[in-house]
Design a protein around this motif. Structure first.
Motif, PDB file in Angstrom:
ATOM      1  N   LEU A 171      17.047  42.102  66.729  1.00 30.52           N
ATOM      2  CA  LEU A 171      15.822  41.483  65.352  1.00 30.52           C
ATOM      3  C   LEU A 171      15.013  40.183  65.509  1.00 30.52           C
ATOM      4  O   LEU A 171      16.234  39.651  66.244  1.00 30.52           O
ATOM      5  CB  LEU A 171      16.791  42.049  64.171  1.00 30.52           C
ATOM      6  CG  LEU A 171      16.516  41.230  62.965  1.00 30.52           C
ATOM      7  CD1 LEU A 171      15.302  42.098  62.344  1.00 30.52           C
ATOM      8  CD2 LEU A 171      17.110  41.527  61.007  1.00 30.52           C
ATOM      9  N   ASN A 210       8.265  43.205  54.065  1.00 37.53           N
ATOM     10  CA  ASN A 210       8.746  43.061  52.975  1.00 37.53           C
ATOM     11  C   ASN A 210       7.690  42.705  51.836  1.00 37.53           C
ATOM     12  O   ASN A 210       8.163  42.321  51.085  1.00 37.53           O
ATOM     13  CB  ASN A 210       9.723  42.109  53.186  1.00 37.53           C
ATOM     14  CG  ASN A 210      11.258  43.569  54.245  1.00 37.53           C
ATOM     15  OD1 ASN A 210      11.245  44.526  54.326  1.00 37.53           O
ATOM     16  ND2 ASN A 210      11.815  42.109  54.747  1.00 37.53           N
ATOM     17  N   TYR A 249      11.838  44.722  65.377  1.00 35.63           N
ATOM     18  CA  TYR A 249      12.675  45.382  65.552  1.00 35.63           C
ATOM     19  C   TYR A 249      12.526  45.824  67.505  1.00 35.63           C
ATOM     20  O   TYR A 249      11.209  46.361  67.142  1.00 35.63           O
ATOM     21  CB  TYR A 249      12.856  46.496  64.585  1.00 35.63           C
ATOM     22  CG  TYR A 249      13.367  46.130  63.583  1.00 35.63           C
ATOM     23  CD1 TYR A 249      14.950  46.214  62.961  1.00 35.63           C
ATOM     24  CD2 TYR A 249      12.699  45.855  62.814  1.00 35.63           C
ATOM     25  CE1 TYR A 249      15.403  45.339  62.028  1.00 35.63           C
ATOM     26  CE2 TYR A 249      13.291  45.800  61.134  1.00 35.63           C
ATOM     27  CZ  TYR A 249      14.714  45.774  61.230  1.00 35.63           C
ATOM     28  OH  TYR A 249      14.987  45.302  59.480  1.00 35.63           O
ATOM     29  N   ARG A 268      21.311  43.547  66.593  1.00 33.66           N
ATOM     30  CA  ARG A 268      21.655  44.421  65.143  1.00 33.66           C
ATOM     31  C   ARG A 268      22.171  45.458  65.298  1.00 33.66           C
ATOM     32  O   ARG A 268      23.558  46.063  64.281  1.00 33.66           O
ATOM     33  CB  ARG A 268      20.207  44.409  64.564  1.00 33.66           C
ATOM     34  CG  ARG A 268      20.320  45.291  62.947  1.00 33.66           C
ATOM     35  CD  ARG A 268      19.687  45.211  61.974  1.00 33.66           C
ATOM     36  NE  ARG A 268      19.812  45.705  60.666  1.00 33.66           N
ATOM     37  CZ  ARG A 268      20.435  45.568  59.991  1.00 33.66           C
ATOM     38  NH1 ARG A 268      20.715  43.867  60.119  1.00 33.66           N
ATOM     39  NH2 ARG A 268      20.895  46.507  59.011  1.00 33.66           N
ATOM     40  N   PHE A 316      18.725  51.429  59.931  1.00 31.05           N
ATOM     41  CA  PHE A 316      18.755  50.086  60.922  1.00 31.05           C
ATOM     42  C   PHE A 316      18.312  48.842  60.285  1.00 31.05           C
ATOM     43  O   PHE A 316      17.831  47.461  60.159  1.00 31.05           O
ATOM     44  CB  PHE A 316      19.310  49.816  62.043  1.00 31.05           C
ATOM     45  CG  PHE A 316      18.216  50.370  63.353  1.00 31.05           C
ATOM     46  CD1 PHE A 316      16.912  50.014  63.018  1.00 31.05           C
ATOM     47  CD2 PHE A 316      17.900  51.422  63.304  1.00 31.05           C
ATOM     48  CE1 PHE A 316      15.019  49.420  63.831  1.00 31.05           C
ATOM     49  CE2 PHE A 316      16.920  52.157  64.798  1.00 31.05           C
ATOM     50  CZ  PHE A 316      15.589  50.900  64.442  1.00 31.05           C
ATOM     51  N   ARG A 350      13.479  37.816  62.779  1.00 26.01           N
ATOM     52  CA  ARG A 350      13.283  37.490  61.458  1.00 26.01           C
ATOM     53  C   ARG A 350      11.131  36.719  61.924  1.00 26.01           C
ATOM     54  O   ARG A 350      11.750  35.627  62.840  1.00 26.01           O
ATOM     55  CB  ARG A 350      13.939  36.813  60.536  1.00 26.01           C
ATOM     56  CG  ARG A 350      14.909  37.732  60.421  1.00 26.01           C
ATOM     57  CD  ARG A 350      16.363  37.463  59.526  1.00 26.01           C
ATOM     58  NE  ARG A 350      17.390  37.823  59.387  1.00 26.01           N
ATOM     59  CZ  ARG A 350      17.180  39.279  58.466  1.00 26.01           C
ATOM     60  NH1 ARG A 350      16.369  39.280  57.540  1.00 26.01           N
ATOM     61  NH2 ARG A 350      18.546  39.655  57.986  1.00 26.01           N
ATOM     62  N   GLU A 380      16.796  36.836  65.807  1.00 24.94           N
ATOM     63  CA  GLU A 380      17.868  36.865  65.401  1.00 24.94           C
ATOM     64  C   GLU A 380      18.932  36.995  66.300  1.00 24.94           C
ATOM     65  O   GLU A 380      20.531  37.264  65.940  1.00 24.94           O
ATOM     66  CB  GLU A 380      17.471  37.192  63.730  1.00 24.94           C
ATOM     67  CG  GLU A 380      18.928  37.259  63.126  1.00 24.94           C
ATOM     68  CD  GLU A 380      18.801  37.102  61.327  1.00 24.94           C
ATOM     69  OE1 GLU A 380      19.216  37.975  60.864  1.00 24.94           O
ATOM     70  OE2 GLU A 380      18.235  36.644  61.085  1.00 24.94           O
ATOM     71  N   GLU A 389       9.612  41.643  59.767  1.00 21.02           N
ATOM     72  CA  GLU A 389      10.530  42.286  60.453  1.00 21.02           C
ATOM     73  C   GLU A 389      10.153  42.635  61.507  1.00 21.02           C
ATOM     74  O   GLU A 389       9.442  43.218  61.380  1.00 21.02           O
ATOM     75  CB  GLU A 389      12.076  42.034  59.650  1.00 21.02           C
ATOM     76  CG  GLU A 389      12.491  41.663  59.364  1.00 21.02           C
ATOM     77  CD  GLU A 389      13.509  42.556  57.807  1.00 21.02           C
ATOM     78  OE1 GLU A 389      14.103  44.034  58.001  1.00 21.02           O
ATOM     79  OE2 GLU A 389      14.347  41.784  56.989  1.00 21.02           O
ATOM     80  N   THR A 408      16.994  46.116  57.601  1.00 25.96           N
ATOM     81  CA  THR A 408      17.975  45.679  56.754  1.00 25.96           C
ATOM     82  C   THR A 408      17.242  45.555  55.359  1.00 25.96           C
ATOM     83  O   THR A 408      16.290  46.062  54.945  1.00 25.96           O
ATOM     84  CB  THR A 408      17.584  43.811  57.476  1.00 25.96           C
ATOM     85  OG1 THR A 408      16.168  43.568  57.246  1.00 25.96           O
ATOM     86  CG2 THR A 408      17.585  43.582  58.814  1.00 25.96           C
ATOM     87  N   LYS A 409      18.386  45.191  54.631  1.00 26.87           N
ATOM     88  CA  LYS A 409      18.137  45.556  52.717  1.00 26.87           C
ATOM     89  C   LYS A 409      17.936  43.810  52.318  1.00 26.87           C
ATOM     90  O   LYS A 409      17.678  43.526  51.284  1.00 26.87           O
ATOM     91  CB  LYS A 409      19.541  45.880  52.527  1.00 26.87           C
ATOM     92  CG  LYS A 409      19.745  47.016  53.326  1.00 26.87           C
ATOM     93  CD  LYS A 409      18.530  48.129  52.637  1.00 26.87           C
ATOM     94  CE  LYS A 409      18.856  49.260  53.542  1.00 26.87           C
ATOM     95  NZ  LYS A 409      18.626  50.929  53.155  1.00 26.87           N
ATOM     96  N   ASP A 410      18.141  42.538  53.336  1.00 28.11           N
ATOM     97  CA  ASP A 410      17.488  41.354  53.262  1.00 28.11           C
ATOM     98  C   ASP A 410      16.191  41.604  52.952  1.00 28.11           C
ATOM     99  O   ASP A 410      16.064  40.770  53.950  1.00 28.11           O
ATOM    100  CB  ASP A 410      17.899  40.403  54.526  1.00 28.11           C
ATOM    101  CG  ASP A 410      17.768  39.084  53.813  1.00 28.11           C
ATOM    102  OD1 ASP A 410      17.443  38.978  52.468  1.00 28.11           O
ATOM    103  OD2 ASP A 410      18.531  38.143  54.599  1.00 28.11           O
TER     104      ASP A 410
END
Length: 444
Positions: A320, A443, A378, A334, A366, A322, A331, A376, A368-370
């Motif tokens: 990941l 997002n 990947y 993941r 996979f 960010r 990051e 993001e 993220t929920k953030d």
């Protein structure tokens, strides 16, 4: 009322203008994120360049090496046997090839000559000539792999690997790995022949007495600079020798095709091979959260019929990145699917005689929920793992050649081929054909 209408009109106009401005701002940001995503994909892909592809290279010289150790004597001197037929075919299928006999006697040092020139004459067909103590295949294989010239070479042997200490010869694999790393072709031709004579047990490290085996395996290890030249040889051999089987390690042993999902509400942009060295797609998160078509990517790995693998397993490593300071910052790892994972569904089938291992990758779990990061990125790495190898290889292999009943098999042949497959899929074929796949999620 007129003022009210005018006020209402002005308010609506301001709302529309604001929406248009915000939409334009989002579009501009998405465009910038997409551009930076492609830069990141290029950067990551350049660190994993595929192996050199030497499929079209032609040899400048052809060599044949025949193992002259004691373990080979039982094959020799039987008219019309498989071994004699193969040796006799060499001058015809490889016109102008040079012949060498190889092996070492007890007490010979590493500086002594390993291979000696020979002729295709009666001496090749006399069992009494095969008296050398052991066959240091690793020395010969590494010499062939280190030759920078495109030389076509064949090693004729019983496949029993040993060095002077009797240990399993892992350096043979190292030499073949070096050969394959240049995108060249390596093949094992599997044949069987009458064996009548003293039998050498690699496990026992001694002769176990006279043995008669109507159908004992012997092999031709083929080092071909290009795949086309090997295929030409195999075509000629099959016209003369029945039941010859080939195990081929080449750049075309496995091929991959990719199917992306059709465009849907969450789709923004994408790029893919062959115009780039990778596959990439950008999605808008808010559209993905709404009820929508299942997001799924299909990767099909087609296995060539002469590759000794029946089934593969696909593993993923998802890293990941960010969005920070207007760029993607790593990051770390993941997801690692080296264990069972619901992210991958296997769909195996057969097409025109070739096995196709299909894998459906569903990335939603996979993601993220953030929502703290606006974007993001990947990096979805793929690794092929061998699950099953060809049944015939298992049947021709034994771990106990001290038992004369196993004279129709080869000591640890399965282990040799399995190791070569693992090296080839991980270090040669995988980096070349496993798609480098990247996914960007906005997002908003």
């Amino acid at each position: 009322m007129a003022c009210f209408k005018r006020k209402g009109f002005r308010s609506a106009w301001l709302v529309v203008t604001s929406v248009v401005a915000l939409t334009q701002l989002a579009c501009n940001e998405n465009s910038r994120v997409a551009d930076l995503s492609l830069v990141k994909a290029e950067e990551l892909s350049s660190a994993a360049l595929p192996a050199v592809d030497a499929r079209g290279v032609e040899s400048v010289e052809q060599m044949v090496y025949i193992d002259h150790s004691l373990s080979m004597a039982g094959f020799v001197g039987h008219p019309n046997s498989g071994f004699e037929e193969f040796v006799d075919s060499m001058p015809d299928v490889l016109p102008g090839c040079r012949l060498f006999v190889y092996g070492q006697s007890r007490g010979q040092g590493p500086s002594d000559s390993l291979a000696r020139p020979a002729e295709f004459d009666r001496h090749i067909h006399e069992a009494a000539q095969y008296r050398l103590g052991f066959n240091p295949d690793d020395v010969l294989v590494n010499a062939l792999a280190s030759d920078e010239r495109p030389v076509f070479s064949i090693i004729v042997t019983d496949g029993v690997e040993s060095d002077s200490d009797g240990t399993i010869n892992t350096r043979v694999v190292d030499g073949i790995r070096k050969w394959l790393s240049g995108g060249r072709t390596f093949a094992v031709l599997r044949m069987k022949s009458l064996f009548l004579g003293d039998f050498y047990s690699e496990r026992a490290r001694r002769m176990i007495g006279p043995v008669t085996a109507p159908s004992r395996p012997f092999y031709a290890f083929v080092f071909s600079p290009g795949l086309t030249e090997f295929n030409d040889l195999l075509t000629k051999l099959r016209k003369r020798i029945r039941d010859i089987q080939a195990i081929v390690f080449s750049p075309d042993s496995i091929r991959c095709s990719v199917r992306f999902p059709e465009q849907f509400d969450g789709f923004y942009d994408s790029k893919g091979s062959p115009t780039t060295a990778f596959y990439w797609q950008m999605l808008i998160r808010k559209s993905l959260d709404a009820p929508a078509e299942e997001l799924s990517y299909r990767f099909d790995y087609e296995i060539a019929p002469d590759y000794p693998v029946k089934r593969l397993r696909l593993q993923l490593e998802v890293n990941l990145f960010r969005w920070e300071a207007k760029n993607f910052q790593s990051e770390g790892l993941r997801v690692d699917t080296s264990r069972d994972s619901t992210l991958i569904t296997e769909l195996t089938e057969e097409r025109d005689g070739a096995v196709v291992n299909g894998f459906s990758i569903k990335p939603k779990p996979f993601l993220t929920k953030d929502f703290g990061s606006r974007n993001e990125f990947y990096s979805i790495g793929q690794l092929l793992k061998v699950v099953e190898i060809d049944d015939g290889i298992i049947e021709d292999s034994t771990r106990d050649d001290a038992d004369a009943a196993n004279a129709g098999k080869t000591y640890r042949f399965q282990e040799l081929i399995t190791t070569l497959v693992e090296v080839h899929t991980k270090e040669v074929v995988g980096p070349r054909i496993c798609p480098r796949f990247y996914l960007t999620v906005a997002n908003r």
